[in-house]
Motif scaffolding. Sequence first.
Motif, PDB file in Angstrom:
ATOM      1  N   HIS A  71       0.811  -1.203   0.000  1.00 47.19           N
ATOM      2  CA  HIS A  71       0.000   0.000   0.000  1.00 47.19           C
ATOM      3  C   HIS A  71       0.851   1.263   0.000  1.00 47.19           C
ATOM      4  O   HIS A  71       1.884   1.323   0.636  1.00 47.19           O
ATOM      5  N   SER A  72       0.353   2.272  -0.700  1.00 50.40           N
ATOM      6  CA  SER A  72       0.928   3.610  -0.663  1.00 50.40           C
ATOM      7  C   SER A  72      -0.230   4.600  -0.557  1.00 50.40           C
ATOM      8  O   SER A  72      -1.103   4.649  -1.428  1.00 50.40           O
ATOM      9  N   ALA A  73      -0.261   5.344   0.538  1.00 52.14           N
ATOM     10  CA  ALA A  73      -1.381   6.247   0.822  1.00 52.14           C
ATOM     11  C   ALA A  73      -1.487   7.362  -0.214  1.00 52.14           C
ATOM     12  O   ALA A  73      -0.483   7.842  -0.744  1.00 52.14           O
ATOM     13  N   ARG A  74      -2.733   7.759  -0.470  1.00 53.47           N
ATOM     14  CA  ARG A  74      -2.993   8.872  -1.382  1.00 53.47           C
ATOM     15  C   ARG A  74      -4.288   9.556  -0.967  1.00 53.47           C
ATOM     16  O   ARG A  74      -5.091   8.989  -0.232  1.00 53.47           O
ATOM     17  N   GLN A  75      -4.468  10.757  -1.459  1.00 55.84           N
ATOM     18  CA  GLN A  75      -5.660  11.539  -1.139  1.00 55.84           C
ATOM     19  C   GLN A  75      -6.686  11.410  -2.257  1.00 55.84           C
ATOM     20  O   GLN A  75      -6.339  11.492  -3.439  1.00 55.84           O
ATOM     21  N   PHE A  76      -7.951  11.224  -1.872  1.00 57.38           N
ATOM     22  CA  PHE A  76      -9.033  11.112  -2.841  1.00 57.38           C
ATOM     23  C   PHE A  76      -9.220  12.440  -3.576  1.00 57.38           C
ATOM     24  O   PHE A  76      -9.170  13.504  -2.974  1.00 57.38           O
ATOM     25  N   ARG A  77      -9.448  12.371  -4.869  1.00 58.33           N
ATOM     26  CA  ARG A  77      -9.655  13.556  -5.707  1.00 58.33           C
ATOM     27  C   ARG A  77     -11.047  13.486  -6.350  1.00 58.33           C
ATOM     28  O   ARG A  77     -11.479  12.416  -6.782  1.00 58.33           O
ATOM     29  N   SER A  78     -11.708  14.613  -6.444  1.00 60.54           N
ATOM     30  CA  SER A  78     -13.080  14.626  -6.966  1.00 60.54           C
ATOM     31  C   SER A  78     -13.154  14.093  -8.396  1.00 60.54           C
ATOM     32  O   SER A  78     -14.143  13.459  -8.767  1.00 60.54           O
ATOM     33  N   GLU A  79     -12.099  14.283  -9.175  1.00 63.28           N
ATOM     34  CA  GLU A  79     -12.136  13.799 -10.564  1.00 63.28           C
ATOM     35  C   GLU A  79     -12.118  12.267 -10.650  1.00 63.28           C
ATOM     36  O   GLU A  79     -12.394  11.705 -11.708  1.00 63.28           O
ATOM     37  N   TRP A  80     -11.851  11.586  -9.546  1.00 67.99           N
ATOM     38  CA  TRP A  80     -11.849  10.122  -9.556  1.00 67.99           C
ATOM     39  C   TRP A  80     -13.262   9.547  -9.604  1.00 67.99           C
ATOM     40  O   TRP A  80     -13.437   8.376  -9.955  1.00 67.99           O
ATOM     41  N   PHE A  81     -14.279  10.343  -9.234  1.00 73.71           N
ATOM     42  CA  PHE A  81     -15.646   9.828  -9.237  1.00 73.71           C
ATOM     43  C   PHE A  81     -16.010   9.222 -10.592  1.00 73.71           C
ATOM     44  O   PHE A  81     -16.673   8.192 -10.654  1.00 73.71           O
ATOM     45  N   ASP A  82     -15.577   9.870 -11.643  1.00 74.10           N
ATOM     46  CA  ASP A  82     -15.923   9.425 -12.988  1.00 74.10           C
ATOM     47  C   ASP A  82     -15.462   7.997 -13.266  1.00 74.10           C
ATOM     48  O   ASP A  82     -16.110   7.266 -13.998  1.00 74.10           O
ATOM     49  N   GLY A  83     -14.358   7.590 -12.666  1.00 75.69           N
ATOM     50  CA  GLY A  83     -13.813   6.262 -12.909  1.00 75.69           C
ATOM     51  C   GLY A  83     -14.207   5.216 -11.876  1.00 75.69           C
ATOM     52  O   GLY A  83     -13.699   4.102 -11.912  1.00 75.69           O
ATOM     53  N   LEU A  84     -15.083   5.584 -10.929  1.00 73.29           N
ATOM     54  CA  LEU A  84     -15.480   4.647  -9.875  1.00 73.29           C
ATOM     55  C   LEU A  84     -16.966   4.323  -9.961  1.00 73.29           C
ATOM     56  O   LEU A  84     -17.782   5.199 -10.240  1.00 73.29           O
ATOM     57  N   ASP A  85     -17.296   3.079  -9.693  1.00 74.82           N
ATOM     58  CA  ASP A  85     -18.696   2.670  -9.628  1.00 74.82           C
ATOM     59  C   ASP A  85     -19.243   2.810  -8.217  1.00 74.82           C
ATOM     60  O   ASP A  85     -20.412   3.138  -8.024  1.00 74.82           O
ATOM     61  N   LEU A  86     -18.404   2.543  -7.226  1.00 75.17           N
ATOM     62  CA  LEU A  86     -18.778   2.688  -5.824  1.00 75.17           C
ATOM     63  C   LEU A  86     -17.643   3.345  -5.064  1.00 75.17           C
ATOM     64  O   LEU A  86     -16.474   2.993  -5.259  1.00 75.17           O
ATOM     65  N   VAL A  87     -17.986   4.285  -4.199  1.00 77.41           N
ATOM     66  CA  VAL A  87     -17.024   4.936  -3.312  1.00 77.41           C
ATOM     67  C   VAL A  87     -17.484   4.581  -1.904  1.00 77.41           C
ATOM     68  O   VAL A  87     -18.563   4.993  -1.473  1.00 77.41           O
ATOM     69  N   ILE A  88     -16.690   3.774  -1.213  1.00 74.74           N
ATOM     70  CA  ILE A  88     -17.100   3.226   0.076  1.00 74.74           C
ATOM     71  C   ILE A  88     -16.430   4.002   1.213  1.00 74.74           C
ATOM     72  O   ILE A  88     -15.212   3.929   1.398  1.00 74.74           O
ATOM     73  N   ALA A  89     -17.248   4.728   1.962  1.00 75.70           N
ATOM     74  CA  ALA A  89     -16.779   5.511   3.104  1.00 75.70           C
ATOM     75  C   ALA A  89     -16.737   4.623   4.343  1.00 75.70           C
ATOM     76  O   ALA A  89     -17.607   3.771   4.540  1.00 75.70           O
ATOM     77  N   LEU A  90     -15.734   4.851   5.190  1.00 73.83           N
ATOM     78  CA  LEU A  90     -15.600   4.028   6.393  1.00 73.83           C
ATOM     79  C   LEU A  90     -16.357   4.600   7.586  1.00 73.83           C
ATOM     80  O   LEU A  90     -16.627   3.881   8.534  1.00 73.83           O
ATOM     81  N   ASP A  91     -16.714   5.885   7.547  1.00 77.66           N
ATOM     82  CA  ASP A  91     -17.582   6.426   8.593  1.00 77.66           C
ATOM     83  C   ASP A  91     -18.392   7.603   8.050  1.00 77.66           C
ATOM     84  O   ASP A  91     -18.192   8.028   6.908  1.00 77.66           O
ATOM     85  N   ALA A  92     -19.315   8.091   8.866  1.00 75.09           N
ATOM     86  CA  ALA A  92     -20.252   9.130   8.419  1.00 75.09           C
ATOM     87  C   ALA A  92     -19.545  10.429   8.043  1.00 75.09           C
ATOM     88  O   ALA A  92     -19.986  11.141   7.136  1.00 75.09           O
ATOM     89  N   GLY A  93     -18.451  10.744   8.722  1.00 76.62           N
ATOM     90  CA  GLY A  93     -17.680  11.943   8.364  1.00 76.62           C
ATOM     91  C   GLY A  93     -17.113  11.842   6.960  1.00 76.62           C
ATOM     92  O   GLY A  93     -17.149  12.805   6.190  1.00 76.62           O
ATOM     93  N   HIS A  94     -16.597  10.672   6.617  1.00 77.80           N
ATOM     94  CA  HIS A  94     -16.072  10.464   5.260  1.00 77.80           C
ATOM     95  C   HIS A  94     -17.208  10.523   4.241  1.00 77.80           C
ATOM     96  O   HIS A  94     -17.043  11.077   3.160  1.00 77.80           O
ATOM     97  N   LEU A  95     -18.348   9.954   4.601  1.00 79.36           N
ATOM     98  CA  LEU A  95     -19.513   9.971   3.716  1.00 79.36           C
ATOM     99  C   LEU A  95     -19.886  11.416   3.365  1.00 79.36           C
ATOM    100  O   LEU A  95     -20.041  11.757   2.186  1.00 79.36           O
ATOM    101  N   ARG A  96     -19.984  12.266   4.378  1.00 78.16           N
ATOM    102  CA  ARG A  96     -20.334  13.676   4.138  1.00 78.16           C
ATOM    103  C   ARG A  96     -19.269  14.380   3.307  1.00 78.16           C
ATOM    104  O   ARG A  96     -19.584  15.094   2.353  1.00 78.16           O
ATOM    105  N   ALA A  97     -18.007  14.170   3.645  1.00 75.47           N
ATOM    106  CA  ALA A  97     -16.912  14.830   2.919  1.00 75.47           C
ATOM    107  C   ALA A  97     -16.903  14.407   1.455  1.00 75.47           C
ATOM    108  O   ALA A  97     -16.726  15.243   0.553  1.00 75.47           O
ATOM    109  N   LEU A  98     -17.104  13.125   1.202  1.00 78.49           N
ATOM    110  CA  LEU A  98     -17.084  12.618  -0.174  1.00 78.49           C
ATOM    111  C   LEU A  98     -18.281  13.116  -0.968  1.00 78.49           C
ATOM    112  O   LEU A  98     -18.141  13.472  -2.139  1.00 78.49           O
ATOM    113  N   ARG A  99     -19.440  13.156  -0.334  1.00 79.63           N
ATOM    114  CA  ARG A  99     -20.619  13.662  -1.046  1.00 79.63           C
ATOM    115  C   ARG A  99     -20.467  15.140  -1.375  1.00 79.63           C
ATOM    116  O   ARG A  99     -20.930  15.596  -2.416  1.00 79.63           O
TER     117      ARG A  99
END
Length: 165
Positions: A71-99
């Motif tokens: 593994h090599s850590a990286r930061q999620f980028r909004s432009e990645w949504f286009d290439g993903l079918d599902l974005v799985i958040a690990l908690d409600a804070g991540h869910l809100r931030a991603l939305r």
Amino acid sequence: MNSPYRVGFVCTGNICRSPMAEAVFRAFVEDAGLGPVVRVDSAGTGGWHEGDGADPRTVSVLEANGYLSDHSARQFRSEWFDGLDLVIALDAGHLRALRRLAPTPADAAKVRLLRSYDPAQPEDLDVPDPYYGGMDGFEECLEMVEAAGKGLLDAVRTALEERAA
């Protein structure tokens, strides 16, 4: 052939929960024979750890349970949504931030909480951050990820069948 079905797991720094979920789910996908058609990765909502490996406690728990971790850590980028079918958040804070990051309502709809896939339907859908605790927190995290991962695999299998129909 259709493009692969892509699942991305997201936590805070991409060194504990999301790399664990990525490793576990990738193993589930491979065991189900879906490796050629499902891609799995992970990222964090923040970039503090970009380029770092997973937390040694994450690696230890994964390896002790037969999972591979590279593994090599990286930061999620909004432009990645286009290439993903599902974005799985690990908690409600991540869910809100991603939305909030999602460019479109359709992208926001791709964001789901991991534990919402747990067949036991837990009341609390957050996977607690084990970073500031001991090994037991990492082991508990693995149990939650494995339980929800089975339901997530079923959902991905269904989505693949619908895509093929």
